[in-house]
Structures are given as C-alpha cells and as structure tokens.
Design a protein around this motif. Structure first.
Motif, PDB file in Angstrom:
ATOM      1  N   LYS A 402    -137.290 -11.167 -10.793  1.00 38.99           N
ATOM      2  CA  LYS A 402    -136.072 -10.388 -11.033  1.00 38.99           C
ATOM      3  C   LYS A 402    -134.963 -11.276 -11.596  1.00 38.99           C
ATOM      4  O   LYS A 402    -134.950 -12.479 -11.373  1.00 38.99           O
ATOM      5  N   ASP A 413    -136.525 -10.896 -19.015  1.00 39.39           N
ATOM      6  CA  ASP A 413    -135.878  -9.584 -19.148  1.00 39.39           C
ATOM      7  C   ASP A 413    -135.072  -9.509 -20.442  1.00 39.39           C
ATOM      8  O   ASP A 413    -135.095  -8.497 -21.140  1.00 39.39           O
ATOM      9  N   GLU A 556    -129.585  -2.401  -7.532  1.00 41.79           N
ATOM     10  CA  GLU A 556    -130.934  -2.175  -7.035  1.00 41.79           C
ATOM     11  C   GLU A 556    -131.415  -0.754  -7.308  1.00 41.79           C
ATOM     12  O   GLU A 556    -132.544  -0.536  -7.728  1.00 41.79           O
ATOM     13  N   GLU A 559    -132.244  -0.399 -10.798  1.00 41.34           N
ATOM     14  CA  GLU A 559    -133.455  -1.161 -11.102  1.00 41.34           C
ATOM     15  C   GLU A 559    -134.702  -0.438 -10.590  1.00 41.34           C
ATOM     16  O   GLU A 559    -135.798  -0.639 -11.093  1.00 41.34           O
ATOM     17  N   THR A 590    -137.045   0.996 -16.348  1.00 40.92           N
ATOM     18  CA  THR A 590    -136.111   1.483 -15.335  1.00 40.92           C
ATOM     19  C   THR A 590    -134.738   1.729 -15.954  1.00 40.92           C
ATOM     20  O   THR A 590    -134.449   1.256 -17.054  1.00 40.92           O
ATOM     21  N   GLY A 592    -132.084   0.458 -14.784  1.00 40.72           N
ATOM     22  CA  GLY A 592    -131.457  -0.857 -14.783  1.00 40.72           C
ATOM     23  C   GLY A 592    -131.712  -1.582 -16.091  1.00 40.72           C
ATOM     24  O   GLY A 592    -130.813  -2.154 -16.691  1.00 40.72           O
ATOM     25  N   GLN A 593    -132.948  -1.514 -16.539  1.00 35.82           N
ATOM     26  CA  GLN A 593    -133.284  -2.177 -17.795  1.00 35.82           C
ATOM     27  C   GLN A 593    -132.587  -1.464 -18.966  1.00 35.82           C
ATOM     28  O   GLN A 593    -132.063  -2.118 -19.875  1.00 35.82           O
TER      29      GLN A 593
END
Lengths: 614, 448
Positions: A402, A413, A556, A559, A590, A592-593
């Motif tokens: 992560k 990432d 979180e 994510e 996700t 988050g991404q």
C-alpha cells in the motif's frame, strides 16, 4: 524448462531472479553480458532522498540491494539529519567494481538459479499466456513465467552531438527485436531518453581547487542486518566544483551542436525533468551564474571520476572545451565522453498491481522498461515482480504494497494509476504519508511480509521480533517511570525547565530540547539505540504521526470500495469526458485509485461513487 | 437521454421583460412548434423576433434567442424566450412549452446540468445556486461575483504563494546536496503563514456578513404589552410598502415573515401579534419572549420611556447578554420615567412621531458589520461548503503555528502547509497532482 525466466541482469533483474529462486522456483537469468550484471552505468551511488528508504524496504522484504551495497561502500551518509526523521535517508557512494562482483557472487551461490548469456528476440505466447522465450540464435527456452527487466537496452541509441549509434551503455549490443515484437503483441511503446556525464581521469584533476565532501563519521548500513564492511575513517571523499562563466559561454555558443538542441532532428525520447542536461540548466536558468558539480570516485580499482551534474549530448570536441573550463579540471583528461541514450519503454498503465501485464498472462515487467529511472526504483520493482511471479506459481494472492506502508507501494501505484510523463524518479513529495514511511521503521513496516514469503531467515526474524518486544518494553518503562521535582538539579543540568509536579518520563521526552540519551539513566533496562530512537520519534512527533494515521484511515474506505473491472464508464453521461477517458484507460480497481488519476476531479468521483452505490 | 426542461428564469411580476429558458436536445424543436417563424435551421447564438402562437392565435410578442450546444450555459441546446411580462402571459407560454414536451425544471436544474456537463466548476455551480436563491439585490451581486471567479482568483493567489514555499522545502529535502539553493527557514514560513491567516480570516468575516445579506437575520421583537412594538414595526418597514410577505411552510420553521430595508433582510420570528394590534397579540408573556430570544440572531427589545423597568424586563435583559440585541426605548415624546443608566445598545425613538427610526437601521448594520461592506466590490464566499473548508484551513494554519513554536523540523511543518494548499485547491476545484512537481522543477535547477 524453467518456472521463471528473467530477461536482463540489471538491478531489477537481479532482485527478480533472486526472489524467484529463493522462493523455491527454478529460475533462469538471461543477460547480454555476464560481466555487466548489476552494473551501475550511471552514477556510482546508491540511495539518496527517498531512494535510500527504498533500499531499506528492499532489505526488510528480503531483497539483496542493501546487503550488497553495504559490502561495496566508498562512503555513506545520512541525508537531511537536520530535518525531521521522515525525510532522513541514506546515500552511499558504491564501488562500481565491487558492487557487481558481490551481486554476481550472490547470484551464483543461490540454488535454483541459472545464468545464461544471450539476447532475447521475442517472448512466446500461447492463448494469451506465456510459454517461454525465443533467443536471437533461434533457441527456444520454455518457462511458465517471464519477467522482462531490459533496462535501457530496448532499441537503444547512444547520441553524442550529431551522431547516433544503435548501442546500449558500454558499447553493448542492444536488443533490436524485442521491442518491435512487443508492439506487435499490442503493447504501447514509448520512447524515453536519459543522459550521463563524462568520466575524468583522477590523476589529471587538481583537487586543491575543489572542496572535499566526506561521509558521516558514524557507522551506517542499509541492511537491518547491520554488518559493517567498511572503515569509517577511510571513506573516499567526493569533491565539489562549479561551472564558470566561460563554461556557459561555450555551451551557449555551441548549443545547436547538442543532440538535444538541434544536433539531431529525430529525437523522440522524453527526458527526465529532474535530470536536465547541463545545456538545459544553462538555457533554462540563464540568470544563474554557476551550477554545482560533484566529482565522484567510481571505484578503488580504476581511476574514473564521475562528473555529476554535467550530463550533456554535445560533440566530443565541445565536451573537451567545456570540461577544461571547470576549476580543477583545466588539464583534465576525459576517459569517457558524456552521451544521451534513447530507449523504448512500455505503458505502465497496462500493468496490474502485481506488475503482471494486463495483456499477457504470466508476463511481468520491472524497471526502466516500465518507465522508471534509478537503480533503487528498478530493484524495488524487480523484487516485487519476482515475489509475485512466485506467488502466482504457488497459486497465491499477489503481494500488493500500500501507499501507506512503503515507497515501493507509492512507486507502483503511481506507475499504474498515473502512468509516466518522463522517466519516473521517486521523490519524498510523491508520498503523501511520508511520515509513516521512514528509513528507521522500514523493518517494522515490512519484515513480516518478507518472513511470510520465505525471504527472511528464521534467525533474522527472531532478532526482529526481539526488537519489537524491546520497543514495547521500553515504551512501557517510559510511560510508567515518573520524574518528580526531586530531579530538578539534573533537569537544570540538561538545560530544560524544572518540574513543579511529577510527570512521566515519556512526557518529559516530548520536550524538543531533550534527547532520549539524556533520560536513559532513569530506565531499569538498557536498550539499543534503534529501540530508543523509536520511543523518541513517537514522543516527539506523536501529533503528526496520529494525523497521518487519521488520513490513512480516511482513505481506507475509498481504497476498499471496489470498481468492477468491466464497469461501463460510458453509461455515466454526466461524467466529464476527460475523466471518462482517463478512467477507461486506467480501469482503476478501487475508488481510492480513481481519486489519484489526474484529470479525474472530485466531482467525477462523487458521481462515480453515486453510481456505484446506486 | 436527458429530457428537455423549461422554467421562467426571471422573477415573476413587475419586471418589463420575463425570460423563459428551455434547455435540452428538443429545446429548439419544441419552441419552434409554438413560434411564428421557423427557427429549426437558424444559426447558433441568433435572436429572432416573432410571436408565440397557440392554435393560430398570438399569445405574446417575443424575442427568441437560439443557442446551440455546447457553447451554452448547460452545454445543451438552449432557447430563451423574452416575453413582454405580465404574470399571466409568461405562465401561459411556460404552460405551452410543457404541453409540447418540456418538463418543468426543478430549482437550480439548469445549473446542475451545467455542472454535470462540465461547463462550470463546483464553486461556480454553488454561486449560481445562490444567484437563483438570492432574494435581494446585494445578494444577487454577490452571487454574480462568485460566478465571475473573484473568490477563485483570491484563493489562487494565496495558493500560488504557498506553492512557492512548499516546492522550496521539497527541493531542500530531495536535493540536500545543492547548497546554492535557498534554504527555507521557519522564519520565512512564519511570515507567510501570518499573511495567509490574515487573508482567510478576512474572507471568512466578510463571508459571514455575506451570509447575513443572503439569508437574512432572524429577528425577534420583544417587550411588554403596550410598549409600541407593532407601530415600531410599521415605521421600520415604511408605510408605503406592504407590511410583510408571509412565507409560511418554508424550511425556516419559526420565521413567519420577511422584509427588507436598505438591502438587508430581516426574518421575523413569531409575528403572531405584532401585525394585529389587538390585545391578544400584545400580551406575549415573558416565557414566550425568552423562547423567542433563544431562537433569534437579533433581538429588538422595546421599552417604554414613560414606564419604570419591571421585574420581567430585568429577566429579559439578563437573557440578552450574550445575544445581538438593540434596546429600543420608545415613546420619547412622553415624560421620562425609565431608569436607563444601566441599559446598553440603546436607541431612543418615537414611533408615533417617526423620530430616530433610521438610528435603529444604522445600529443593525453596525451590529452585523454590514456598514463596512461596499456593495459594488464583493468578494465574499457565499457557500457553506467553501466556508467549512476555510475553517479547516484555519485549523491547519494553527497546526503550522504550533509547529513553529515547538521548533519542529521544517518537513513536519510542511505537512500542514501542503494540507492548506490542498484545501484551497478544493475550494476552486484544482486538483492537478503534478502541479507541485512542475513548480519544483521549473523553479530550481537540480539534477545530474
């Protein structure tokens, strides 16, 4: 028949093949020249800001770079000592002869690992799945998994002034077919470029006109195994010098002869923003009177001095003139001219987080082929690719680090989510949680993974668990022990405010002026500096660390909110078209991404979230 | 596909011209079906004179603007009908449009479409929403200002200054070996953070006044029976105007009437009795008064010049201490019997003789800082969202200052600076993540 074939013996290839073999898989490392395994074609240095932390992370996961660097040091220092703990990072000058030799020794002594000298012409694929590789001599080698770590060798061109040669670093043969064959298989190929400065003969330099720069006086290591192989008092210095007015005049006068400034009209490669050539620096910062240059020794075994800060693609006669205009280098003999190199890379957005290709199953890529630059960035990816190739063979879930637990996670990432614009270098500013990603806690963050993967020995893991236990024990002592006004005499002595009532030792440690060492006399047990450092950091930066944790926690949910791989972005007609296009390109796993994709705005995210809920 | 929407986009009523706006794929087609000329093939952004017709009968003489997407407010095809006013005619045209296939737009739906179609950013969208909802001229000006991006440019400026500091710190961290680059110090930051704090506070303070201008001040008039509350109210409003507009059933539960003077809106809480001068109304008890005080942002406490203060008055006065209030001593045309030595925020008036009524208005403006606002240079933030973010910014400013006091390492302090930079970006909708890196590499000369 191999389980894993690694193509390319640079820093990514070494870590990938070691990880594969150590995790019990029959691995073959194919390289164009065994003598160039783990070569450092650019600067003789390992680590640096952020990069030094990556080396620590590699070590915590059971990779080799840290250990190998420790065995090959010319000098080492901790950068940013005067700043906060989050941005401290090790930087070493590494011997360009010793480092590759040590790495080769490790590779050769690793069971399950074979090394072969050859050039790979193509990867073999059946039904969208890897079956092996085809060598340029026509040989086929079967393998379940192939990891490409080809560095700058794909269609490499060396450029000096107005000349262009199809050639890799060191005059090596480049790989002329693989890139085109990848393009035929649907890979998006892009051209990147980078450069390297001239090498100067040590004895031709007048060092009295330069300023020496030494390593730290403290014994330092990259590896958490803490084995010291160097003599702190016998470190090789680097030397600082500057460009002069005359240098700038020469450059300006000859600008059109530089490959990058018109000397060649077919430059397609995108160069790194953070590594401008000296021409670039002089042109773009024309109000600057001088630029800093470092003279870095490459090895104890030969006399090349690396002229850091002076990368150029000027023709050789101009390079002579330029070098001779530098203080201390008036009579310098150039051993190797500077050059620019153009090479092919693939689009990193076509990768999964495991570094497996989205296009071909069981194909992994790592290092410069993915658009990064730097030995450490390459090694980190190589390690992750090797680990995940092994996990895949074992039918296990991949290791996905992560952003909140490692720089390697940030790197991967970024590659997958944002893609690259120019060769990618890690910087501390790329990590939003850098306070959590420190040099001092890389082991605490990642050793568990390394151990579970079988890359950390039982003995080392026991030591690690003991360190963890000691940290807890020490923390308890700091919290339990109370200091009362009876100690005021001593407090005066260590120049801190006296007490009017009792407080815990931990509270006392929070004072900025108090070093942890001045309080150890109150402890019942004695502890390693490493342990004490953890207590000290947590006391002094508690507020900041907690805030960072809150941020991690906030992200979180995003994510963990998954977007189906086949999600139909076109059906969301109120999504901005730029966002739609970017989301379709990246296909984030996700929310988050998705939030990190440039061109995707918060409004797009709320629309996307709305639809995912609905 | 989205349906085509229509709505009257000007205030209904007195205005000389009212505009009916139609937006959507069928906008031109639908208007064409009720217009005297064929506009189906006219060029974009053109105006056409003609009549709205229903079954060959002229409804109104109008100008029709045809604007094809995407260069329109909603990015869709938009047609605007400028009608000659009159509530009935305008409503008639709207009805015709609905009959021919339009759907009545929800409040703010044009803006919503503009936002969802990427025509405007969130700040602008909120600005337009405010425009739609604004009730007074000043509030309308404020809304226009936000659309024009005055707030944005102010915040951009703060943000640019920060980017300079942050990238300097970053380059110090990532390229520590370059000793010819300026090293950012805590003193440099201290100076800048002071400026940021000052500016944000200014925006916030003005935005507070801005909100009052836009939403109005929740006002209660309290006092014993017969002190002259209702006559005072009539004086305040001015006799030529209709007294109050009842807006029962709105979200502002307890607000029963709203009126404005000098572009300031007062929302009256519980006017039950003030309007009628009957005994019933004037007999609001103390307990009821206390409840009103609780609810209101402004209390006009009315006393009688000709009467001594009662125990009830003292109870109310006590309750007023932490509120915005004005003590109005009425009936100064009579003899003085009141002991005013301990009263504060006093205005002496005579509702009967219309004396000093303007002083009350001045006092209200002063109380809410409205006297300082120049109505032609408004840079206020008007949305609750932006304000909430700015308050978060102040939290981070405080964290930076704490760090400076504790002599924290500069990279720790930078964490909060970056946070401020991000939050400011949120307000103006900037979120380009390579921005700081670009800044770094364009300002500093580093690399091998």
């Amino acid at each position: 028949m191999y389980e894993i074939i690694v193509v390319g013996g640079g820093h990514a290839g070494c870590e990938a093949s070691l990880a594969g073999a150590r995790m019990g898989h029959k691995t073959l490392l194919i390289t164009g020249n065994i003598d160039n395994i783990a070569d450092m074609p650019c600067n003789p240095s390992i680590g640096g800001s952020a990069k030094g932390i990556v080396v620590r992370e590699i070590d915590a996961l059971g990779g080799e770079m840290g250990r190998c660097a420790d065995k090959s040091l010319l000098q080492i220092k901790m950068l940013n000592r005067a700043k906060g703990p989050a941005v401290r990072s090790l930087r070493a000058q590494a011997d360009k002869i010793t480092y590759p030799k040590n790495m080769l020794k490790t590779l050769r002594s690793t069971s399950n690992l074979d090394i072969k000298e050859a050039l790979v012409k193509d990867i073999l694929v059946k039904d969208g799945k890897i079956t092996g590789v085809l060598l340029e001599d026509g040989t086929v080698i079967d393998s379940s998994i192939v990891i490409l770590t080809t560095g700058t060798y794909l269609n490499a061109d060396i450029m000096i002034g107005s000349t262009r040669h199809r050639e890799g670093p060191h005059g090596e043969r480049p790989s002329n077919y693989l890139s085109d064959n990848l393009a035929k298989k649907g890979f998006k190929i892009r051209r990147l470029k980078t450069g390297t400065p001239p090498r100067i003969l040590r004895s031709s330099i007048d060092f009295s006109k330069t300023k020496p720069e030494y390593g730290d006086n403290e014994r330092l290591t990259f590896s958490f195994e803490n084995n010291i192989y160097y003599d702190v008092n016998k470190q090789e210095p680097c030397f600082l010098t500057y460009t002069t007015k005359k240098t700038h005049e020469i450059i300006n006068k000859n600008l059109s002869k530089s490959s990058m400034y018109g000397g060649l009209d077919d430059i397609k490669g995108v160069g790194p923003r953070y590594c401008p050539s000296i021409e670039d620096k002089v042109v773009r910062f024309n109000d600057k009177e001088r630029h800093q240059l470092f003279l870095e020794p490459e090895s104890l075994f030969y006399d090349d001095i690396y002229l850091q800060g002076f990368s150029t693609s000027m023709p050789t006669d101009v390079q002579e003139e330029m070098v001779h205009s530098l203080p201390g280098l008036e009579n310098a003999k150039i051993l190797k001219y500077a050059y620019a190199i153009e090479y092919d890379a693939i689009d990193s957005r076509d990768l999964k987080f495991s570094l497996e290709s989205k296009l071909i199953e069981n194909l992994y890529t790592a290092g410069q082929i993915n658009g990064t630059s730097g030995y450490e960035e390459a090694a980190g990816q190589g390690l992750v690719a090797g680990i995940n190739a092994s996990l895949k063979l074992d039918g296990k879930e991949p290791l996905i680090l992560k952003r909140s637990e490692s720089y390697i996670g940030v790197l991967i990432d970024d590659l997958i989510t944002k893609g690259i614009r120019d060769p990618y270098r890690l910087l501390t500013s790329r990590a939003e949680y850098r306070l959590l990603l420190r040099s001092d806690n890389a082991d605490l963050r990642l050793t568990d993974y390394g151990y579970k993967l079988g890359l950390i020995s039982d003995k080392r893991y026991e030591l690690f668990l003991e360190k963890k236990k000691n940290i807890e024990k020490c923390m308890k002592e700091f919290n339990d022990i109370r200091i009362t006004p009876k100690e005021n005499e001593y407090l005066k002595e260590i120049k801190t405010e006296v007490l009017t009532s009792g407080i815990s030792l931990y509270e006392l440690l929070k004072r900025p002026e108090i070093g942890v060492q001045s309080l150890t006399k109150y402890l019942t047990n004695s502890y390693d500096n490493e342990v004490l450092e953890q207590i000290s950091l947590s006391a002094k930066y508690d507020g900041y660390i907690k805030k960072a944790m809150v941020e991690v926690h906030k992200m979180e949910k995003a994510e963990n909110t998954r977007i189906p791989l086949d999600f139909d972005y076109d059906s969301l007609h109120n999504l901005a078209s730029e966002a739609k296009q970017k989301l379709k390109e990246v296909r984030p796993d996700t929310i988050g991404q998705a939030m990190r994709i440039s061109g995707v705005n918060p409004a797009d995210i709320s629309i996307l979230t709305m639809y995912l809920k609905g | 596909m989205e349906d085509t929407i229509a709505a009257i986009s000007t205030a209904l009523g007195v205005g000389a011209i009212s505009i009916i706006r139609v937006s959507g794929t069928k906008a031109i087609e639908i208007v064409n079906s009720i217009f005297s000329k064929d506009i189906s093939n006219v060029s974009s952004h053109t105006i056409h004179y003609g009549f709205i017709v229903e079954k060959n009968e002229k409804v109104d003489e109008v100008l029709v603007s045809v604007m094809r997407g995407p260069k329109t407010f909603t990015v869709e095809d938009v047609v605007e009908i400028n009608a000659h006013g009159g509530i009935n005619t305008t409503n008639k045209i709207l009805e015709l449009l609905l009959v021919h296939g339009c759907r009545l737009a929800e409040p703010g739906e044009f803006t919503k479409r503009a936002f969802l179609n990427g025509r405007i950013d969130l700040t602008e969208a909120e600005g337009v929403m405010d425009l739609i909802n604004s009730e007074t001229d000043v509030a309308r000006k404020m809304a226009l200002n936000q659309v024009n991006g005055k707030v944005s440019s102010m915040i951009s400026m703060l943000r640019d200054n920060l980017a300079g500091i942050i990238s300097n710190i970053e380059v110090n961290i990532d390229y520590p070996e370059y000793d010819d680059i300026k090293v950012m110090t805590l003193a440099d930051i201290s100076l800048q953070i002071g400026k940021i704090e000052e500016n944000i506070n200014k925006i916030l303070k003005e935005s507070q006044s801005g909100e009052i201008l836009k939403n109005g001040i929740k006002t209660a008039i309290v006092g014993k029976p017969n002190v002259g509350k209702s006559s005072l109210l009539n004086r305040l409003i001015g006799e030529e105007k209709a007294i109050v507009t009842s807006i029962k059933g709105t979200t502002r539960d307890s607000v029963e009437a709203t009126f404005n003077f000098d572009n300031i809106v007062l929302n009256l809480v519980d006017t039950a009795g003030i309007r009628d001068t009957s005994d019933l109304v004037e007999s609001i008890g103390v307990s009821k008064s206390l409840k009103l005080i609780e609810e209101a942002d402004l209390i006009l406490f009315v006393l009688n010049y000709n009467e001594v203060l009662s125990e009830e008055d003292y109870v109310i006065l006590d309750k007023l201490q932490n509120k915005n209030y004005i003590t109005i001593i009425n009936k100064i045309d009579l003899d003085k019997k009141i002991d005013d030595s301990k009263l504060q925020n006093v205005v002496y008036v005579s509702a009967l003789e219309d004396k000093n009524i303007e002083d009350i208005k001045l006092k209200i403006k002063k109380l809410f800082n409205l006297d300082k606002i120049k109505t032609d240079d408004l840079t206020y933030l008007t949305s609750a969202r932006s304000k909430a973010i700015l308050i978060k910014v102040l939290d981070s400013v405080k964290a930076v200052k704490d760090g400076l006091i504790k002599d924290m390492p500069i990279d720790m302090i930078e964490i909060d600076l970056k946070n401020i930079w991000n939050l400011l970006g949120e307000i103006i909708g900037e979120s380009y993540d390579e921005e700081l890196l670009d800044e770094l590499f364009s300002r500093f000369c580093v690399g091998k």
